[in-house]
Each structure stands twice: as C-alpha cells, then as structure tokens.
Design a protein around this motif. Structure first.
Motif, PDB file in Angstrom:
ATOM      1  N   GLY A  78      44.757  79.376  50.569  1.00 26.23           N
ATOM      2  CA  GLY A  78      46.082  79.924  50.794  1.00 26.23           C
ATOM      3  C   GLY A  78      47.200  78.913  50.693  1.00 26.23           C
ATOM      4  N   ALA A  79      46.920  77.706  50.216  1.00 25.14           N
ATOM      5  CA  ALA A  79      47.956  76.683  50.062  1.00 25.14           C
ATOM      6  C   ALA A  79      48.896  77.070  48.928  1.00 25.14           C
ATOM      7  CB  ALA A  79      47.325  75.318  49.789  1.00 25.14           C
ATOM      8  N   PRO A  80      50.160  76.660  49.018  1.00 25.25           N
ATOM      9  CA  PRO A  80      51.131  76.995  47.966  1.00 25.25           C
ATOM     10  C   PRO A  80      50.964  76.089  46.746  1.00 25.25           C
ATOM     11  CG  PRO A  80      52.200  75.697  49.673  1.00 25.25           C
ATOM     12  CD  PRO A  80      50.801  75.932  50.147  1.00 25.25           C
ATOM     13  N   VAL A  81      50.095  76.481  45.844  1.00 23.24           N
ATOM     14  CA  VAL A  81      49.811  75.687  44.650  1.00 23.24           C
ATOM     15  C   VAL A  81      49.786  76.599  43.433  1.00 23.24           C
ATOM     16  CG1 VAL A  81      48.472  73.979  45.943  1.00 23.24           C
ATOM     17  CG2 VAL A  81      47.292  75.901  44.858  1.00 23.24           C
ATOM     18  N   LEU A  82      50.032  75.999  42.273  1.00 18.63           N
ATOM     19  CA  LEU A  82      49.886  76.719  41.014  1.00 18.63           C
ATOM     20  C   LEU A  82      48.402  76.946  40.771  1.00 18.63           C
ATOM     21  CD1 LEU A  82      51.332  77.761  38.414  1.00 18.63           C
ATOM     22  CD2 LEU A  82      50.888  75.505  37.435  1.00 18.63           C
ATOM     23  N   ALA A  83      48.019  78.188  40.515  1.00 23.06           N
ATOM     24  CA  ALA A  83      46.608  78.533  40.368  1.00 23.06           C
ATOM     25  C   ALA A  83      46.164  78.467  38.913  1.00 23.06           C
ATOM     26  CB  ALA A  83      46.360  79.937  40.908  1.00 23.06           C
ATOM     27  N   LEU A 192      58.779  64.706  43.395  1.00 21.66           N
ATOM     28  CA  LEU A 192      59.578  65.924  43.336  1.00 21.66           C
ATOM     29  C   LEU A 192      59.301  66.733  42.072  1.00 21.66           C
ATOM     30  CD1 LEU A 192      63.103  64.759  44.588  1.00 21.66           C
ATOM     31  CD2 LEU A 192      61.551  66.377  45.713  1.00 21.66           C
ATOM     32  N   GLY A 193      58.986  66.042  40.990  1.00 21.48           N
ATOM     33  CA  GLY A 193      58.741  66.741  39.732  1.00 21.48           C
ATOM     34  C   GLY A 193      57.520  67.636  39.765  1.00 21.48           C
ATOM     35  N   ASN A 194      56.663  67.451  40.759  1.00 28.75           N
ATOM     36  CA  ASN A 194      55.458  68.266  40.851  1.00 28.75           C
ATOM     37  C   ASN A 194      55.533  69.304  41.969  1.00 28.75           C
ATOM     38  OD1 ASN A 194      54.214  67.208  38.611  1.00 28.75           O
ATOM     39  ND2 ASN A 194      53.331  65.497  39.750  1.00 28.75           N
ATOM     40  N   LEU A 195      56.762  69.585  42.397  1.00 26.69           N
ATOM     41  CA  LEU A 195      57.048  70.751  43.229  1.00 26.69           C
ATOM     42  C   LEU A 195      57.906  71.698  42.392  1.00 26.69           C
ATOM     43  CD1 LEU A 195      57.893  69.478  46.831  1.00 26.69           C
ATOM     44  CD2 LEU A 195      56.200  71.227  46.228  1.00 26.69           C
ATOM     45  N   MET A 196      57.489  72.937  42.294  1.00 28.95           N
ATOM     46  CA  MET A 196      58.196  73.900  41.459  1.00 28.95           C
ATOM     47  C   MET A 196      58.673  75.071  42.310  1.00 28.95           C
ATOM     48  SD  MET A 196      56.901  75.841  38.001  1.00 28.95           S
ATOM     49  CE  MET A 196      55.505  76.603  38.774  1.00 28.95           C
ATOM     50  N   ALA A 197      59.938  75.453  42.109  1.00 32.20           N
ATOM     51  CA  ALA A 197      60.472  76.631  42.784  1.00 32.20           C
ATOM     52  C   ALA A 197      60.043  77.863  42.014  1.00 32.20           C
ATOM     53  CB  ALA A 197      61.997  76.553  42.860  1.00 32.20           C
ATOM     54  N   TRP A 202      58.285  77.183  47.271  1.00 36.08           N
ATOM     55  CA  TRP A 202      57.954  76.005  46.487  1.00 36.08           C
ATOM     56  C   TRP A 202      56.440  75.915  46.371  1.00 36.08           C
ATOM     57  CZ3 TRP A 202      61.574  73.138  44.055  1.00 36.08           C
ATOM     58  CH2 TRP A 202      62.902  73.271  44.488  1.00 36.08           C
ATOM     59  N   VAL A 203      55.966  75.513  45.192  1.00 38.11           N
ATOM     60  CA  VAL A 203      54.522  75.349  44.999  1.00 38.11           C
ATOM     61  C   VAL A 203      54.240  73.979  44.395  1.00 38.11           C
ATOM     62  CG1 VAL A 203      54.103  77.831  44.728  1.00 38.11           C
ATOM     63  CG2 VAL A 203      54.545  76.435  42.709  1.00 38.11           C
ATOM     64  N   TRP A 204      53.135  73.396  44.830  1.00 39.91           N
ATOM     65  CA  TRP A 204      52.655  72.142  44.244  1.00 39.91           C
ATOM     66  C   TRP A 204      51.934  72.446  42.928  1.00 39.91           C
ATOM     67  CZ3 TRP A 204      54.165  67.624  46.114  1.00 39.91           C
ATOM     68  CH2 TRP A 204      54.470  67.488  47.474  1.00 39.91           C
TER      69      TRP A 204
END
Length: 287
Positions: A78-83, A192-197, A202-204
């Motif tokens: 459930g972590a906020p990451v790009l899947a 910061l470049g690897n956090l996306m809105a 925000w997702v890693w």
C-alpha cells in the motif's frame, strides 16, 4: 541514417509491447537520460528502456528486475509508488538490442514541488515500508557506477580530472565503511525528481538504484539540494542522523552525479555545461 537513441528505444519498446498485446498508436518520449521513458499511447503503459546505464552496468537486467520486484512489494503493502504495468508480465524484456521494463502510466498533475515536511515524512514512511523486504539487495550499489565509469575509455575527461575523481572516490568511501552503519533497504536515488505528483498525491518512482546502506544515503539526495531547507527535511524525517555520515553521503552523491552527467554529456549536448560545472568542483578537494 541511424536512429537517435530515444527513437531507437521507442521503436524497440513499441515492437516488444506489440508482441505482448499492448497497442501503441503514438509513442511519446517522456524522458531521455540514464533510461529512455516512453508512453505507449494510448495504452496506460510506460516503457523504461535502458540507455546510458548500459555503459556502466554490466548486468543492467538485474537492476531493472530488482526495481520491478521492489515496486511490486511496495505496491502490495500500500505504499505510494508507481506500480509495474498489469498489462504485461513484471519482468525484464529484451528486443532489438534493448533491455526494458513496463510500468503503469500515471497522468502527471503538474503540482509544484513537495515541501520539506512532505518529502521528509514520505522518506521516513518509505524506509519503514522497505524494512520487511525479504530479498537481499546490494550494498550502496550506485557507488559501483563511479569506478565503472572511470574504467571506460574517456572522451571528455582529462587525465587530471580522472585522477581527481578516483582519489575522491577512494577518500570518501574510506570514510563510509560498512561497519559504520546498520543496513536498511533504501530507495537508492531518493531525490525530488523521483517523486511524481499524480492526482491528489505524491508517488515514489525509479527504484532502479535500490540498495542497502545508511539512511543518510537517501537523505543526502534531499538535503544537498538548494531547493529544500535541509534542517526541515531532517526534522520531518524524525530519526536522528549522524551529521558526519550525512556529509560524506552528500559528497559521494555529488561524485556519483558528476560521473553520470559526464556520461550524459557524451551524447546529450544540453548536459555538457552541467557536466563541466560538476567536474570543476573536484579540481579543488571538497572539505
């Protein structure tokens, strides 16, 4: 006439995706650097195609596969990451001489940069989510890019500059022996470049550099930038951090960034000034 690197990568991604049942009417190159990132429009799939990474990483497929496995683990938690994309098998694919992986396309929201409280707390939560990761990961894997780069025949570095970078690497890694920290699974490139809105959150993303090491390695990416107040980032992270270790990690990350921009500059003219500026910082040893 040969295709450019991004054009060749996009063509390879479209071909491999088609063989997996993913249709693409109009590939859109979203980024070109270490990898070429291609949206396979109109499908909700993004291809990550190895580009500059192959020059310093002998087994690029292992890095991409580790990234997929870590992202799948975090997604399940459930972590906020790009899947990884659910449209194709979550493994590394090969085609037309390229390595690639496939990811879910998220429409960027165009939000401003996250603030210190957000990034500090998100990194703390990410580290907590990564602690139970069951598989072994290499220790500070991105540091290996530095000697790998210096071992290549150089086209833009003088002998003096090569020597300065090699000496800095030896000195700084001696200041960060494995016995000086407890291992923690890390993002590996938590800037910061690897956090996306995406939408309202925000997702890693970009876990290719996932490794183990001191949390100071990930924090260095957020505390060395002038775009953030480092004291506020550390306050939001919460856990005590060894100041000397953080300083060493900041310098090692700067050294890592230096060799990557030198590598980008070999084929991307727009990166050459930044590469020259970074290289100049090592001609006078940093304290």
């Amino acid at each position: 006439m040969s295709l450019s690197v991004p054009a060749a990568a996009a063509r390879a991604a479209v071909s491999v995706a088609a063989g997996l049942g993913v249709a693409c009417a109009e590939p859109v190159v979203l980024a070109d650097g270490a990898n070429v990132i291609v949206h396979l429009s109109p499908s909700p799939v993004v291809a990550k195609v190895a580009a500059s990474t192959t020059a310093v990483r002998a087994d690029g497929a292992a890095w991409l596969q580790r990234e997929l496995e870590v992202a799948r683990f975090l997604t399940r938690s459930g972590a906020p990451v790009l899947a990884p994309s659910c449209e194709v098998p979550a493994t590394v694919h090969h085609g037309h001489g390229h390595l690639m992986s496939f990811w879910t396309y998220l429409e960027p929201s165009g939000a401003a940069l996250p603030d210190e409280s957000t990034v500090g707390s998100m990194l703390r939560d990410l580290h907590a989510a990564l602690r139970p990761y069951p598989d072994p990961v290499p220790v500070l894997a991105p540091l290996g890019d530095i000697p790998a780069f210096l071992a290549r025949p150089q086209t833009r570095l003088s002998a003096a500059d090569e020597s300065a970078l090699a000496k800095a690497y030896t000195r700084l890694t001696a200041d960060l022996p494995p016995t000086s920290y407890a291992g923690q699974v890390l993002h590996g490139d938590a800037g910061l470049g690897n956090l996306m809105a995406a939408g309202s959150r925000w997702v890693w993303h970009d876990f290719e550099d996932t490794c183990s090491g001191p949390v100071a390695w990930d924090l260095a990416a957020l505390t060395a930038t002038r775009r953030l107040d480092s004291s506020r980032v550390l306050a939001a992270y919460g856990d005590p951090i060894d100041a000397g270790q953080l300083h060493t990690c900041q310098q090692l990350r700067l050294l890592n960034l230096t060799i990557w921009y030198a590598l980008y500059a070999e084929r991307l003219p727009e990166c050459r000034q930044r590469a020259a500026d970074l290289l100049a910082t090592w001609r006078t040893p940093l304290s």
